[in-house]
Structures are given as structure tokens and as C-alpha cells.
Design a protein around this motif. Structure first.
Motif: not given
Length: 627
Positions: A15-22
Motif C-alpha cells: 500500500p502507498e505510504v503518505t507523508r502524513d502517515q510518516w
């Protein structure tokens, strides 16, 4: 879903990881460590690092951060290299420096270097090295059409340059085959000496030399646009580039006024930059330098291929230490790697003992072999611009370029490089930068291995012949180790006079698990000032500390333990130390809620990560009566 034979999905099915998740994960780590309660973008900024020149390095870079296209190697704006083939064909030019005033010994060293991996010679001449009239002897046996000679003669540049030109003729080197750089840098000389009374005559002489090179020796350049005077005065990466641009523009004006075309004038310039152990900043600096010079040359009307910058990188003299000089081998290795990756055309590795005096044969061999290993065994040059495409490097290159351009414009608004030097603008701005860096060095936020961190008080000093006295009177020459070197010199003077070093007694409280970390920290800190740490016995109490302190031979003590044990025992132990004659008592750790109680009991100061170590050490030596 595409599945591998062992049942694992391919990477593109994650799944694509977003900057907000990081950022959310960062927030958790910051809270858990007690570092910050910041959220969102503020959490990311909490991990950012401020560099010199207003540049900030962030913890994460993505495609969104990538600046403009860097182009292709060998094509404008030359960010990715001044030549399309880069260093892939023959590697970079291994250019070794020679400054011994004895021409016979210099000749022996030059031939040894050229026979064992060096490709060119950087020769100090005149007052800074070999006498000008001894150049033929120093260069005896050197094939001047195969091994370029770059001169560094300071105020004697014209005499040295003409002596080299006569040597080309005397050895019947075909005019088109001679290779080298005559080393004319009048503005760099003014920066070194603080004198500009002869600047006009020096510029005229340098322009005349450039005309001779253009007409008779196309493989020889006249000017060395040397940024080392500014780097050695404390300049940041962007300031170093801005100063070099301003000096080069002044030389372009001089050369075009003397009758050379812009294209011919550009061909007479070689730029010299420092390469430091901060590998990514060095890579970005060299890439930014090519981009900036291409923009200047374009604005001056130079054709596309004439805008490529010739670069000579030198491992930083500022980073070289006099204590534990062997560590300099590691620093210069990283710096050389960065210079090669950054696309330098020629690289000089300063020998590890260069901060002490004239290098010996072993040091020169290690210096030239540093490049050889990176080229022949690590194959570093086989990839052109290996850092290209890295979002971090590309953004850092852009940031350095923009900061350098702003400083260059400020110098030009002040009337150009000569005026900026004369008015003190350059000196003052570089001094401000070095003062900020000096504070980081004093607080060990910028550690110096073997000096401010992990010093070895038992090391035997390395002795070398003194170097010829360099020109002075202008911009200062700074070193990262200078504050600690001054402290160590004071302590060494007592050792020489009395047979023992100044000492500090480490009063460790409780079991090893409670005091080992802070005792090790305190010992490391005080040893950076040449102060021997006495940790015997391993643990003391209020009842035993007076006897242990008396047996240590120290006049100063430092409490070392956990915060919990401090609350229980620190005040009583401090009182007993003062009663036993301790002139100063430190506590390893930050002052907490019981600071007033500790100080009433006799605690005079605190040592902790981020404290001003230089101030602490200087004060401790003063208290011990060390001159």
C-alpha cells in the motif's frame, strides 16, 4: 495481485505510504522520548538540522522536494559534471601538494608521487615554498607535457609563473603540449595579507600572463580562483562559493578589458574549493558551484561549452587536527570521496600530518593512495554523478546555490570583491559564521574525534619540520580544534614542568549501573582539556570521599551518579569534598529541582551534554592554577 513463487507479493503491491502517515509515526517517537509534543509538520521540523548560511536539512525528502532538472553531464548548467564522460575514463586528477623549501627534497618527493599514482603537482613556490630560482631543480625529471604543474606562489606569482614559462621553453615542450596553472590570484592574496596597495599592478601582470597562455600555451591556465582563504577564515559552503564567484567575475572584467574574449577569459580560470568530511554538503557545494558559474558565464555572453567550470578540490585544512592526527586519514578519505562524487576535476588530499608541519614520506604515500583506493579498488569514478537524482542531494544543491547567489549579489552590490575585502564586509560576515560554529564546537554539538571526543592523553606527539611561514595580516586562519588545542597546550605545559597532569577526581556514587554513564561522560569531557580523570575507588560515600579525594592528588572533583542517588547523597558528598579542600566541585548532569540545595552544599557547576565544554575546561584549569 502478482505473487512470487514463494508466495510473497511484489513490492509494487505494498500500500502507498503518505507523508502524513510518516509524520504520525514521528509524533509517537517524539512523545515517547519526551523530545516534543509537536504534531504534523511541526513534528517533522523538530527533526530538522540547521546548517550554516541559513540552510536547513530535513529528515525526509520526496519527489515533491526535487528542484529544477539538473540536466546532463557535460551540458549546461553543468550541475552533473563539466564533462560528458565525467571521471569515468581516467578518474580525477590526483594532484599532490609540495611545499618543502629544499628543491632537492621537493624533487625527490614529486618524482615519488608521480611514479606512484599522482597525476599532477601542486607546487608552493617563493616565500611559501621552493625558491623561484630553484624551480628547474625542483621539477627536474618531470615531464611537463604529461604532468601538469599548478603553482602556488602568493605574492611571487608573476616571477614563479615566468620561471615556469621559461622552463617550458628551455625543455623544448611544444607550446600546445604544456600543461598547468600559473596560480595568479591577486584577490586571494589580498584576502590573505589584508593589503590591496599593489592589486592593480598584480591584476595587470596576471592578465598579461593569461594573454601569453591564450596565445602560446592553450593547456595552461593563468588564474587560480582560490576559495581556500575564505574557507580557512570560517566561511560556510555558500559563502565560499559566493566569494569565489565574486573574485572570478572581477578576473573576467580584468581579462576582457585586456582584450580577451569572454570565452578565452573563462578558459583562463580554474576554481579551487575545500572538501570536508561533511560528504553530502561537499557534494552539493561542488555541484552548485558549476551551476552558479555556468549562470555567470551565460550572463557574460560565453558560449555554452565555455561555461563549464574547472574544479580543483582540496581536503579541508580547517578540519585537520594536531592531536590524534591519525584520525585525519579518515577525514580526508570521506572528503576525497565527496570531492570525487561531486565531480571535481582534480583532488588534493592533504597528508594527515599537514597541520603539524611538513609531511613525511609515509604521510604523502597515504595521501596519494587515498585517491588510488577510491579510484582503483572502490571504482568510485565509474559512475558519473552518482549522487544525481537523490532528492536530498538535489535539494541541498539547490539550497546551497541559492544561498551562495544571494551572498555573491551582496558582494557585487558592495562594489565587487576588492571593495568587499577592503571594507571588512567579507571579514565580518565570515567571522559571524565562525563564531556560530565555534559555539557548536565548544558545546561539542560538532564533535571532533580524538580532540573534543575520545581524546587520548597518553598519545605521543607527532613531530615534523615546520612549514614556511604563510602570509598573514588579512583574513584569519581558523581550525576546528583551536580552542581545545589551546587547553591541551596549557595542560601539557604543567606536565612538562611538574611531571604530572592537572587532575580531577570523579566521585562516583552508588553501583556501576548508576554512575558508569556519567563518569565516562565526565572523564571524556575533562580529558578534552588535558585534565586527567581519577576514578579510584570505583564508588565513594560521604564517609569515604574525603580520604579518596586526598589520595587522588586532585584539587577539583566531579560528582557522577544517577538523579535518584544525587537526591539522596550529592549534598552530603559535596560538603565533604569542600571540607577536604576541593576548590571546585562539579556535578555531572543538568541542575534539577534541587539545584539550590546542591549549590548550598558546595556544587559550583554542572557538566552535561550541550554545556559549553571550552568554558568549563578553561575555568577548571584556572581553578587548578594552570597557566
Amino acid at each position: 495481485m502478482t505473487v512470487l513463487p514463494d508466495g510473497l507479493p511484489l513490492a509494487d503491491d505494498f500500500p502507498e505510504v503518505t507523508r502524513d502517515q510518516w509524520r504520525h509515526l514521528v509524533e509517537g517517537v517524539l512523545r515517547k522520548t519526551g523530545t516534543s509534543d509537536a504534531v504534523g509538520a511541526e513534528a517533522e521540523e523538530a527533526l530538522a538540522t540547521a546548517l550554516e548560511d541559513g540552510i536547513t536539512v530535513h529528515p525526509l525528502y520526496t519527489a515533491e522536494d526535487a528542484p529544477q532538472d539538473a540536466g546532463f553531464p557535460g551540458f549546461a548548467p553543468f550541475v552533473r559534471g563539466g564533462r560528458a564522460e565525467g571521471s569515468a575514463v581516467s578518474g580525477w586528477d590526483v594532484r599532490q601538494r609540495h611545499a618543502h623549501p629544499d628543491p632537492a627534497r621537493t624533487n625527490q618527493a614529486i618524482l615519488a608521487d608521480l611514479e606512484n599514482g599522482a597525476g599532477s603537482v601542486w607546487l608552493a613556490a617563493g616565500a611559501a615554498g621552493v625558491p623561484v630560482d630553484a624551480l628547474p631543480e625542483a621539477l627536474k625529471g618531470v615531464y611537463l607535457d604529461l604532468a601538469p604543474v599548478a603553482l602556488d606562489a602568493g605574492a611571487d606569482f608573476e616571477d614563479a609563473a615566468r620561471a615556469l614559462l621559461r622552463l617550458y621553453a628551455g625543455r623544448e615542450v611544444p607550446p600546445g603540449a604544456a600543461l598547468g596553472n600559473l596560480g595568479a590570484d591577486p584577490l586571494g592574496l589580498a584576502a590573505r595579507t589584508g593589503r590591496d596597495d599593489g592589486l592593480a599592478a598584480q591584476l595587470a601582470a596576471a592578465a598579461d600572463l593569461a594573454g601569453i597562455c591564450h596565445r602560446d600555451h592553450p593547456g595552461v591556465t593563468a588564474f587560480a580562483v582560490d576559495a581556500l582563504p575564505y574557507h580557512e577564515a570560517g566561511a560556510g559552503a555558500a559563502q565560499e562559493l559566493g566569494c569565489s564567484l565574486a573574485a572570478a567575475v572581477a578576473y573576467l572584467r580584468t581579462l576582457t578589458e585586456a582584450g580577451l574574449s569572454v570565452e578565452a577569459a573563462c578558459a583562463q580560470l580554474e576554481f579551487r574549493y575545500a572538501a570536508t568530511a561533511d560528504q553530502f554538503l561537499t557534494i552539493a557545494k561542488l555541484r552548485a558551484a558549476r551551476r552558479l558559474w555556468a549562470r555567470v558565464a551565460q550572463a557574460c555572453g560565453a558560449p555554452s561549452q565555455a561555461r563549464a567550470q574547472r574544479q580543483h578540490a582540496v581536503t579541508s585544512p580547517v578540519m585537520m587536527t594536531r592531536r590524534d592526527p591519525w584520525v585525519n586519514m579518515l577525514r580526508t578519505t570521506v572528503a576525497t570521496l565527496a570531492a570525487g562524487v561531486g565531480g571535481a576535476d582534480a583532488v588534493t588530499v592533504l597528508p594527515f600530518d599537514s597541520a603539524i608541519g611538513l609531511p613525511d614520506d609515509f604521510a604523502r604515500r597515504i595521501a596519494r593512495n587515498t585517491s588510488t583506493i577510491l579510484l582503483e579498488e572502490s571504482h568510485l569514478a565509474r559512475v558519473i554523478d552518482p549522487a544525481g537524482g537523490s532528492w536530498y542531494v538535489e535539494k541541498l544543491t539547490d539550497d546551497v546555490a541559492r544561498a551562495a547567489w544571494a551572498w555573491f549579489q551582496e558582494i557585487e552590490r558592495a562594489g565587487g570583491m576588492a571593495a568587499a575585502l577592503a571594507s571588512g564586509l567579507v571579514r565580518d560576515r565570515l567571522a559571524e559564521t565562525w563564531a556560530r560554529r565555534g559555539r557548536d564546537l565548544a558545546r561539542r554539538k560538532e564533535p571532533i574525534t580524538g580532540v573534543s571526543e575520545f581524546p587520548n592523553l597518553a598519545e605521543r606527539p607527532v613531530e615534523r619540520e615546520p612549514v614556511p611561514e604563510p602570509p598573514g595580516g588579512g583574513l584569519p586562519r581558523v581550525r576546528r580544534d583551536e580552542a581545545y588545542e589551546a587547553l591541551r597546550t596549557r595542560a601539557d605545559a604543567q606536565l612538562a614542568a611538574e611531571g604530572s597532569r592537572p587532575r580531577i577526581f570523579l566521585a562516583a556514587l552508588g553501583p556501576a549501573a548508576a554512575h558508569t554513564a556519567r563518569a565516562s561522560f565526565a572523564a571524556n569531557l575533562f580529558q578534552a582539556g588535558g585534565i586527567e580523570a581519577v576514578h579510584e575507588p570505583a564508588t565513594v560515600t560521604a564517609e569515604t570521599v574525603a580520604e579518596a579525594f586526598a589520595a587522588s592528588g586532585a584539587r577539583v572533583a566531579c560528582l557522577c551518579s544517577s538523579d535518584k542517588l544525587y537526591e539522596q547523597e550529592a549534598a552530603a558528598v559535596a560538603e565533604r569534598l569542600k571540607a577536604a579542600g576541593a576548590t571546585r566541585v562539579y556535578l555531572a548532569g543538568r541542575p534539577g529541582t534541587q539545584q539550590d540545595e546542591y549549590e548550598r552544599a558546595g556544587v559550583d557547576g554542572y557538566v552535561f551534554a550541550g554545556c559549553d565544554a571550552v568554558e568549563v575546561l578553561s575555568s577548571a584549569l584556572n581553578t587548578m592554577g594552570v597557566a
